[in-house]
Design an enzyme around this catalytic site. Structure first.
Site, mmCIF file in Angstrom:
data_model
loop_
_atom_site.group_PDB
_atom_site.id
_atom_site.type_symbol
_atom_site.label_atom_id
_atom_site.label_comp_id
_atom_site.label_asym_id
_atom_site.label_seq_id
_atom_site.Cartn_x
_atom_site.Cartn_y
_atom_site.Cartn_z
ATOM 1 N N ARG A 193 4.320 -37.667 -42.069
ATOM 2 C CA ARG A 193 4.115 -37.790 -43.516
ATOM 3 C C ARG A 193 4.945 -36.718 -44.170
ATOM 4 O O ARG A 193 5.120 -35.629 -43.590
ATOM 5 C CB ARG A 193 2.653 -37.511 -43.891
ATOM 6 C CG ARG A 193 1.684 -38.538 -43.418
ATOM 7 C CD ARG A 193 0.305 -38.201 -43.944
ATOM 8 N NE ARG A 193 -0.664 -39.125 -43.401
ATOM 9 C CZ ARG A 193 -1.622 -39.725 -44.107
ATOM 10 N NH1 ARG A 193 -1.753 -39.462 -45.391
ATOM 11 N NH2 ARG A 193 -2.452 -40.558 -43.550
ATOM 12 N N CYS A 194 5.362 -36.949 -45.408
ATOM 13 C CA CYS A 194 6.041 -35.825 -46.069
ATOM 14 C C CYS A 194 5.027 -34.749 -46.425
ATOM 15 O O CYS A 194 5.408 -33.611 -46.686
ATOM 16 C CB CYS A 194 6.898 -36.267 -47.245
ATOM 17 S SG CYS A 194 6.078 -37.312 -48.379
ATOM 18 N N THR A 195 3.737 -35.097 -46.397
ATOM 19 C CA THR A 195 2.704 -34.098 -46.666
ATOM 20 C C THR A 195 2.158 -33.453 -45.374
ATOM 21 O O THR A 195 1.209 -32.660 -45.444
ATOM 22 C CB THR A 195 1.525 -34.742 -47.420
ATOM 23 O OG1 THR A 195 1.128 -35.912 -46.694
ATOM 24 C CG2 THR A 195 1.898 -35.123 -48.836
ATOM 25 N N ASN A 254 5.051 -27.929 -45.398
ATOM 26 C CA ASN A 254 3.798 -27.662 -46.103
ATOM 27 C C ASN A 254 2.952 -26.619 -45.385
ATOM 28 O O ASN A 254 2.634 -26.777 -44.214
ATOM 29 C CB ASN A 254 3.035 -28.979 -46.249
ATOM 30 C CG ASN A 254 3.918 -30.046 -46.872
ATOM 31 O OD1 ASN A 254 4.393 -29.887 -47.983
ATOM 32 N ND2 ASN A 254 4.166 -31.117 -46.134
ATOM 33 N N LEU A 297 6.191 -28.887 -51.576
ATOM 34 C CA LEU A 297 5.553 -30.189 -51.804
ATOM 35 C C LEU A 297 4.034 -30.017 -51.801
ATOM 36 O O LEU A 297 3.417 -29.825 -52.822
ATOM 37 C CB LEU A 297 6.018 -31.195 -50.745
ATOM 38 C CG LEU A 297 5.564 -32.638 -50.985
ATOM 39 C CD1 LEU A 297 6.094 -33.192 -52.281
ATOM 40 C CD2 LEU A 297 6.005 -33.547 -49.827
#
Ligand code: UN1
Length: 542
Positions: A306-308, A278, A445
């Site tokens: 976090r995937c974020t 990101n 994302l």
């Protein structure tokens, strides 16, 4: 853990160094507690204090996974014909019970995966928000009435459940993410088999018990523990055996592609929420202090797991030095430690030893790419620890925060997700260059841009290819009623959360009701209005 442990858990002993109980955990199949068919177990350990063992859990076999799928199949008829508002009511009860037990769940989550208490609390709240949102969605689940082209005929659309859903999630959001999946799934009338994350089995066991306590009928959600390469693989393989109608997965892009292939060849639906690199852009017009706060939290909150989380930090050359001075001052002062023993830490350990090993491999990539290391020394040990590390480093799996600068587009570390406390810093020459860099990784994302120029903010929103974007905000912190998901390598375009996720757990059924008592042919028996006649009428008005 007072209430839930006393009523629900079988305590093996209290021999842990912190006096916490070690419990025996089970699969829950058709509402019954079950061990693995071959009796094999695995342990869950506190990553902040590895000597603290939370319990033993079944290492599920193919037979166990198939039993769970059979139970879900048997429960489907009753559950799918239960009125949706009643299903919603049970989901609402789950939300209220989660509120009652919130303190216990939060402490358990922090003990099992090492997040800070504040973060565990936010995460459990996200699961509660999901339940409360879908409670009332049970009173909607709208279809449409549609006009027919023929007289005395009505058209309708209905949402129908898909059937049995296989649910597989990572342990970094061990309450919110499975609830994002299972709550809309069961609200739509589906039943589920949940392959719990290998590193948070006790939390999954606790949550599944709470769901049953809320009134969930047996067999609607079935819990199986085990490895991704074991129980997870058996669940995905069951698509080839016609035993599952949907797989919903959150995890790595490589595994997601494999699941997508299996689902594709069997023509079943899959939801895939995968990796991210990101980007966060800082432009000269931004409030630099605000941007520093946002970037620091996005990079190192949750230990970057976090995937974020922030991947590429893209800073405009005109504010590069000012931004980096302030950013590095914060990084160097980062408080790290076991949140159950030390107040006010930014982050705790890695989620487990496996995550720590993978993270170190990611750091090697930054080194071999030739990026300039500004901060970070790999694993924290008693001999090698940052100033604000609190406690005994040897107790758990702790990592330094890492910053690599002079990163360029031709480096692997610009493109690859590294799951953990590291940020790769890229210098941009202009807004156009920054936007180009933000779009240049294979993922899409989350994303963010700090700017106080409205046109730049607009151009970022319209020019970025990502599922989620923050303007003057960090890359993390999606709310439970907005669509969550990505594009490019970050997923297959399905979304979690809010009304959008309903598409992923239902199909549209179009029904026509012919009331005329005769066969009327669509497209053929339709009254035609001729243009000449219409013109003639119009002419008579003149
Ligand atoms: C995840 O990391 O898989 O937006 C989910 C966020 C959280 C959810 C993250 N609300 O950061």
């Amino acid at each position: 853990m007072a209430h839930v442990l006393e009523t629900g858990f079988e305590i093996m002993d209290n021999d842990n160094p912190n006096g916490s109980p070690r419990v025996r955990g089970y699969n829950i199949i058709n509402g019954k507690l079950r061990q693995a068919s071959d009796g094999e177990t695995f342990e869950s350990r506190n990553p902040a204090w590895l000597e603290d063992c939370l319990g033993e859990f079944p290492q599920s076999t193919r037979e166990d996974v198939h039993d769970a799928l059979d139970a879900a199949r048997k429960a489907f008829d009753n559950w799918s014909s239960t009125p949706a508002p009643t299903r919603g009511q049970i989901i609402g009860n789950m939300g209220r019970l989660l509120m009652d037990y919130k303190d216990d769940i939060v402490k358990l989550e922090t003990r099992e995966i090492g997040k800070t208490l504040k973060e565990s609390s936010g995460e459990v709240q996200e699961a509660i928000d999901t339940c409360l949102f879908f409670q009332s969605e049970g009173r909607r689940l709208y279809g449409q009435t549609v006009n027919s082209e023929l007289p005395d005929k009505e058209l309708f659309t209905y949402r129908r459940p898909l059937g049995v859903c296989g649910i597989i999630n990572a342990c970094n959001f061990p309450a919110a993410v499975p609830f994002w999946k299972m709550i809309p799934a069961i609200m739509c009338g589906n039943t589920c088999v949940w392959k719990s994350p290998q590193d948070s089995p006790l939390l999954s066991f606790m949550l599944t018990r709470i769901m049953h306590e809320a009134g969930l009928p047996n067999g609607v959600i079935n819990l199986v523990h085990g490895r991704g390469s074991g129980a997870g693989q058996y669940l995905v393989d069951s698509a080839d055996e016609g035993m599952v109608d949907k797989i919903s997965f959150t995890g790595s892009t490589a595994v997601g592609k494999m699941i997508g292939e299996t689902c594709g060849r069997n023509l079943i639906s899959c939801s895939l929420e995968l990796g991210g690199k990101n980007p966060l852009v800082v432009m000269p017009s931004a409030s630099i202090d605000n941007a520093v706060e946002g970037a620091y939290w996005a990079a190192f909150g949750t230990a970057g797991q976090r995937c974020t989380s922030l991947g590429n930090l893209i800073v405009h050359k005109d504010v590069f030095d000012e931004f980096m001075d302030k950013f590095m001052a914060k990084v160097e002062g980062t408080r790290i430690g076991d949140a159950l023993r030390h107040d006010d830490v930014l982050y705790g350990p890695m989620l487990s030893e496996r995550y720590a090993e993978d993270f170190l491999v990611g750091l090697e990539m930054c080194e071999s790419d030739g990026a300039t290391k500004l901060w970070g020394e790999g694993s924290i040990t008693d001999e090698n620890k940052p100033a604000n590390f609190l406690g005994e480093a040897g107790d758990g799996v702790y990592m330094w925060p890492h910053v690599y600068s002079d990163v360029t587009e031709d480096m692997d570390c610009f493109h690859e997700e590294i799951f953990g406390p590291v940020v790769t810093v890229v210098k941009a020459d202009s807004f156009e260059h920054a936007l180009h860099l933000a779009n240049a990784s294979p993922y899409g994302l989350s994303s963010a841009c700090y700017t106080n120029d409205r046109l730049e903010a607009y151009r970022f929103k319209t020019g970025i290819k990502a599922g989620m974007t923050g303007i003057n905000n960090s890359t993390t912190g999606a709310e439970a009623h907005l669509p969550f998901g990505g594009v490019k390598g970050s997923g297959n375009g399905t979304r979690e959360s809010g009304i959008w996720v309903i598409e992923a757990y239902s199909y549209w059924h179009a029904v026509n009701d012919e009331l005329s008592g005769k066969l009327q042919l669509a497209q053929m028996d339709v009254d035609e209005i001729h243009i000449e006649e219409a013109e003639a009428d119009y002419g008579s008005l003149a």
